[in-house]
Design a protein around this motif. Structure first.
Motif, PDB file in Angstrom:
ATOM      1  N   LEU A   1      -2.292  23.601  31.129  1.00 52.95           N
ATOM      2  CA  LEU A   1      -1.279  23.511  32.169  1.00 52.95           C
ATOM      3  C   LEU A   1      -0.206  22.487  31.828  1.00 52.95           C
ATOM      4  O   LEU A   1       0.562  22.074  32.702  1.00 52.95           O
TER       5      LEU A   1
ATOM      6  N   ALA B   1      -0.423  19.247  30.803  1.00 54.31           N
ATOM      7  CA  ALA B   1      -0.620  17.949  31.448  1.00 54.31           C
ATOM      8  C   ALA B   1       0.150  16.828  30.752  1.00 54.31           C
ATOM      9  O   ALA B   1       0.498  15.816  31.375  1.00 54.31           O
TER      10      ALA B   1
ATOM     11  N   ARG C   1      13.803  26.309  29.358  1.00 52.56           N
ATOM     12  CA  ARG C   1      13.153  25.082  28.890  1.00 52.56           C
ATOM     13  C   ARG C   1      14.087  24.264  27.998  1.00 52.56           C
ATOM     14  O   ARG C   1      14.217  23.045  28.157  1.00 52.56           O
TER      15      ARG C   1
ATOM     16  N   ARG D   1       7.002  21.887  32.246  1.00 54.75           N
ATOM     17  CA  ARG D   1       5.595  22.283  32.254  1.00 54.75           C
ATOM     18  C   ARG D   1       5.425  23.687  32.812  1.00 54.75           C
ATOM     19  O   ARG D   1       4.703  24.519  32.241  1.00 54.75           O
ATOM     20  N   CYS D   2       6.114  23.984  33.895  1.00 51.72           N
ATOM     21  CA  CYS D   2       5.978  25.289  34.554  1.00 51.72           C
ATOM     22  C   CYS D   2       6.492  26.421  33.663  1.00 51.72           C
ATOM     23  O   CYS D   2       5.793  27.420  33.460  1.00 51.72           O
TER      24      CYS D   2
ATOM     25  N   GLU E   1       3.169  17.019  29.575  1.00 56.06           N
ATOM     26  CA  GLU E   1       4.603  17.096  29.858  1.00 56.06           C
ATOM     27  C   GLU E   1       4.946  16.210  31.059  1.00 56.06           C
ATOM     28  O   GLU E   1       4.298  16.277  32.106  1.00 56.06           O
ATOM     29  N   GLU E   2       5.968  15.397  30.924  1.00 59.50           N
ATOM     30  CA  GLU E   2       6.401  14.539  32.020  1.00 59.50           C
ATOM     31  C   GLU E   2       7.202  15.317  33.060  1.00 59.50           C
ATOM     32  O   GLU E   2       7.156  15.016  34.253  1.00 59.50           O
ATOM     33  N   ASP E   3       7.950  16.318  32.603  1.00 65.10           N
ATOM     34  CA  ASP E   3       8.829  17.100  33.478  1.00 65.10           C
ATOM     35  C   ASP E   3       8.064  18.293  34.033  1.00 65.10           C
ATOM     36  O   ASP E   3       7.578  19.138  33.274  1.00 65.10           O
ATOM     37  N   SER E   4       7.965  18.388  35.356  1.00 60.46           N
ATOM     38  CA  SER E   4       7.211  19.480  35.979  1.00 60.46           C
ATOM     39  C   SER E   4       7.874  20.833  35.730  1.00 60.46           C
ATOM     40  O   SER E   4       7.195  21.854  35.590  1.00 60.46           O
ATOM     41  N   PHE E   5       9.222  20.861  35.646  1.00 58.08           N
ATOM     42  CA  PHE E   5       9.915  22.121  35.380  1.00 58.08           C
ATOM     43  C   PHE E   5       9.601  22.616  33.975  1.00 58.08           C
ATOM     44  O   PHE E   5       9.304  23.800  33.773  1.00 58.08           O
TER      45      PHE E   5
END
Length: 237
Positions: free
Chosen positions: A80, A82, A143, A90-91, A84-88
């Motif tokens: 998932l 984990a 991304r 990561r998604c 990655e600092e940026d949630s976008f």
């Protein structure tokens, strides 16, 4: 001699061979398409180049029959996102990995249907595999855009005090990452244009590109990929 040695080294790896076959295939399609459309006297040569391009593309399709496991391992390791600092980021990365994972079996089924190994409609599965590829490219573009904007904001944003404290090596690494993301973005945009072209008629510009334009976009994408791979190898200790 050094260039020949580098080429031999690249051909020893699967990814290196794939990049070469891809680049050569799209170059043949570009030149062949131009000869067929613009040079009637050379149309026979152009047709042969287009046939060669088609065979090289088929070769890559067959070789991708063995990519599922490697893709699955990569997807599992990333999880998932984990780290990655940026949630976008990561998604879109997780969704991109899922699209890539689904792309392979769809393409395999389409290939098997064309080879009359499976009795299913190949067109439906080719469309599905192309749609997953296009989705992956679109997510990759999102991304890369996010990464470029974030890195540039860190380097040139209002937080002057923060950026001024960045070590020179760190700044250079961030600037190199920005350039890499821009090249990836351009490569994905070129591939996405072709992916839409291969979708069923009626979807945006699907089916409207002449062979030479498909070859041009694919050649641009392939050369950018080769360039990035070469730079990555050159900077590896």
């Amino acid at each position: 001699m050094a260039a020949l040695s580098g080429l031999a080294s690249a051909l020893e790896s699967y990814r290196g061979r794939d990049r070469l076959i891809r680049t050569l295939g799209y170059c043949c399609q570009l030149v062949g398409g131009v000869l067929v459309e613009r040079c009637p006297a050379r149309s026979e040569v152009g047709t042969r180049l287009l046939t060669l391009s088609s065979q090289l593309s088929h070769c890559r399709t067959v070789l991708r029959l063995f990519d599922d496991v490697a893709m699955f391992i990569y997807t599992k390791q990333y999880g998932l996102g984990a780290e990655e600092e940026d949630s976008f980021v990561r998604c879109v990365s997780v969704l991109g990995n899922l699209a890539d994972q689904l792309y392979y079996p769809c393409e395999h089924i389409a290939w098997a249907a064309d080879a009359q190994i499976l009795r299913v409609d190949p067109a439906r599965w080719w469309t599905l595999s192309t749609a997953f590829w296009g989705l992956s490219l679109l997510l990759g573009i999102a991304r890369s855009l996010r990464m470029v904007l974030t890195l540039r904001r860190k380097l040139r944003g209002p937080a002057v005090a923060f950026t001024s404290r960045l070590p020179r090596s760190k700044r250079r690494a961030m600037e190199a990452q920005v350039r890499s993301e821009v090249l990836t973005l351009l490569s994905n945009v070129a591939d996405l244009a072709n992916a839409v072209h291969w979708l069923p008629p009626g979807v945006l510009w699907a089916g409207r590109f002449p062979p030479w334009l498909v070859g041009l976009l694919g050649t641009i994408s392939s050369l950018l990929s080769v360039y990035q791979a070469g730079r990555a190898e050159a900077t590896t200790p």
